[in-house]
Design a protein around this motif. Structure first.
Motif, PDB file in Angstrom:
ATOM      1  N   PHE A  28      -5.648  16.924  -8.857  1.00 58.45           N
ATOM      2  CA  PHE A  28      -6.257  18.053  -9.922  1.00 58.45           C
ATOM      3  C   PHE A  28      -7.775  17.827 -10.127  1.00 58.45           C
ATOM      4  N   GLU A  29      -8.316  16.561 -10.010  1.00 55.81           N
ATOM      5  CA  GLU A  29      -9.542  16.254 -10.315  1.00 55.81           C
ATOM      6  C   GLU A  29     -10.406  16.820  -9.089  1.00 55.81           C
ATOM      7  N   ALA A  30      -9.793  16.689  -7.967  1.00 53.96           N
ATOM      8  CA  ALA A  30     -10.599  16.905  -6.816  1.00 53.96           C
ATOM      9  C   ALA A  30     -10.384  18.247  -6.695  1.00 53.96           C
ATOM     10  N   TYR A  31      -9.314  19.363  -7.019  1.00 51.91           N
ATOM     11  CA  TYR A  31      -9.438  20.761  -7.442  1.00 51.91           C
ATOM     12  C   TYR A  31     -10.779  20.932  -8.481  1.00 51.91           C
ATOM     13  N   ARG A  32     -10.879  20.351  -9.564  1.00 51.70           N
ATOM     14  CA  ARG A  32     -11.785  20.485 -10.389  1.00 51.70           C
ATOM     15  C   ARG A  32     -13.298  20.500  -9.784  1.00 51.70           C
ATOM     16  N   ARG A  33     -13.222  19.493  -8.964  1.00 48.87           N
ATOM     17  CA  ARG A  33     -14.666  19.229  -8.228  1.00 48.87           C
ATOM     18  C   ARG A  33     -14.954  19.881  -7.294  1.00 48.87           C
ATOM     19  N   THR A  34     -14.113  20.741  -6.468  1.00 47.76           N
ATOM     20  CA  THR A  34     -14.217  21.275  -5.279  1.00 47.76           C
ATOM     21  C   THR A  34     -13.867  22.845  -5.643  1.00 47.76           C
ATOM     22  N   GLY A  35     -13.088  23.132  -6.450  1.00 52.98           N
ATOM     23  CA  GLY A  35     -12.619  24.518  -6.656  1.00 52.98           C
ATOM     24  C   GLY A  35     -11.929  25.016  -5.403  1.00 52.98           C
ATOM     25  N   THR A  36     -11.419  24.259  -4.615  1.00 49.08           N
ATOM     26  CA  THR A  36     -10.733  24.960  -3.446  1.00 49.08           C
ATOM     27  C   THR A  36      -9.176  25.044  -3.722  1.00 49.08           C
ATOM     28  N   TYR A  37      -8.666  26.106  -3.208  1.00 46.33           N
ATOM     29  CA  TYR A  37      -7.197  26.432  -3.631  1.00 46.33           C
ATOM     30  C   TYR A  37      -6.414  25.297  -3.105  1.00 46.33           C
ATOM     31  N   TYR A  38      -6.724  24.732  -1.860  1.00 44.91           N
ATOM     32  CA  TYR A  38      -6.102  23.722  -1.271  1.00 44.91           C
ATOM     33  C   TYR A  38      -5.722  22.564  -2.153  1.00 44.91           C
ATOM     34  N   MET A  39      -6.922  21.967  -2.794  1.00 46.66           N
ATOM     35  CA  MET A  39      -6.463  21.170  -3.808  1.00 46.66           C
ATOM     36  C   MET A  39      -5.752  21.637  -5.012  1.00 46.66           C
ATOM     37  N   ARG A  40      -6.048  22.739  -5.333  1.00 45.68           N
ATOM     38  CA  ARG A  40      -5.189  23.179  -6.524  1.00 45.68           C
ATOM     39  C   ARG A  40      -3.695  23.072  -5.971  1.00 45.68           C
ATOM     40  N   ASN A  41      -3.401  23.694  -4.715  1.00 46.83           N
ATOM     41  CA  ASN A  41      -2.068  23.853  -4.214  1.00 46.83           C
ATOM     42  C   ASN A  41      -1.380  22.216  -4.110  1.00 46.83           C
ATOM     43  N   ILE A  44      -0.316  21.032  -7.541  1.00 52.42           N
ATOM     44  CA  ILE A  44       0.918  21.702  -7.819  1.00 52.42           C
ATOM     45  C   ILE A  44       2.004  21.110  -6.937  1.00 52.42           C
ATOM     46  N   GLY A  45       1.765  21.082  -5.891  1.00 51.64           N
ATOM     47  CA  GLY A  45       2.938  20.465  -4.893  1.00 51.64           C
ATOM     48  C   GLY A  45       3.137  19.116  -5.359  1.00 51.64           C
ATOM     49  N   PHE A  46       2.254  18.104  -5.582  1.00 48.47           N
ATOM     50  CA  PHE A  46       2.611  16.794  -6.184  1.00 48.47           C
ATOM     51  C   PHE A  46       3.206  16.852  -7.732  1.00 48.47           C
ATOM     52  N   VAL A  83       7.144  22.654   0.185  1.00 48.39           N
ATOM     53  CA  VAL A  83       6.729  23.824   0.517  1.00 48.39           C
ATOM     54  C   VAL A  83       5.499  24.255   0.097  1.00 48.39           C
ATOM     55  N   VAL A  84       5.154  23.887  -1.061  1.00 46.78           N
ATOM     56  CA  VAL A  84       3.731  24.186  -1.604  1.00 46.78           C
ATOM     57  C   VAL A  84       2.727  23.571  -0.874  1.00 46.78           C
ATOM     58  N   LEU A  85       2.991  22.331  -0.366  1.00 45.69           N
ATOM     59  CA  LEU A  85       2.126  21.538   0.159  1.00 45.69           C
ATOM     60  C   LEU A  85       1.979  22.075   1.730  1.00 45.69           C
ATOM     61  N   LEU A  86       2.982  22.487   2.238  1.00 49.77           N
ATOM     62  CA  LEU A  86       2.906  23.043   3.531  1.00 49.77           C
ATOM     63  C   LEU A  86       2.448  24.433   3.566  1.00 49.77           C
ATOM     64  N   ILE A  87       2.309  25.064   2.868  1.00 50.58           N
ATOM     65  CA  ILE A  87       1.635  26.556   2.649  1.00 50.58           C
ATOM     66  C   ILE A  87       0.202  26.191   2.256  1.00 50.58           C
ATOM     67  N   SER A  88      -0.228  25.122   1.366  1.00 56.86           N
ATOM     68  CA  SER A  88      -1.760  25.018   1.548  1.00 56.86           C
ATOM     69  C   SER A  88      -2.391  24.398   2.807  1.00 56.86           C
TER      70      SER A  88
END
Length: 91
Positions: A28-41, A44-46, A83-88
């Motif tokens: 989640f922190e990586a998502y906040r830094r980068t803003g990419t949906y890959y890190m968001r997903n 969510i997956g983890f 599945v969420v990680l795979l989609i990401s």
């Protein structure tokens, strides 16, 4: 009294839960830094996988649900998280 196998299971599950929380947090922190949906997903997956571990422990230890049933519930959560990680990763 709790037998040794159950005590070991509880300790291992608590360690897995702690690691899952840390991985979810850092994702989640990586998502906040980068803003990419890959890190968001990834977060969510983890998070879903970690939630499955938590639910398994609560249902087994406190609700007295059969061990096989809680393993099925945990496995479904792990599968959904994967599945969420795979989609990401595929995008």
């Amino acid at each position: 009294m709790v037998d040794a196998t159950t005590a070991i299971l509880v300790v291992v599950r608590l360690l897995v839960l702690a690691l899952g929380i840390l991985i979810t947090y850092y994702s989640f922190e990586a998502y906040r830094r980068t803003g990419t949906y890959y890190m968001r997903n990834a977060a969510i997956g983890f998070g879903i996988i970690t939630l499955g571990v938590f639910i398994e422990g609560v249902l087994f230890e406190f609700a007295g649900v059969d061990l096989a049933v809680v393993h099925v519930i945990e496995s479904v959560a792990i599968g959904l998280g994967f599945v969420v990680l795979l989609i990401s990763l595929r995008r």
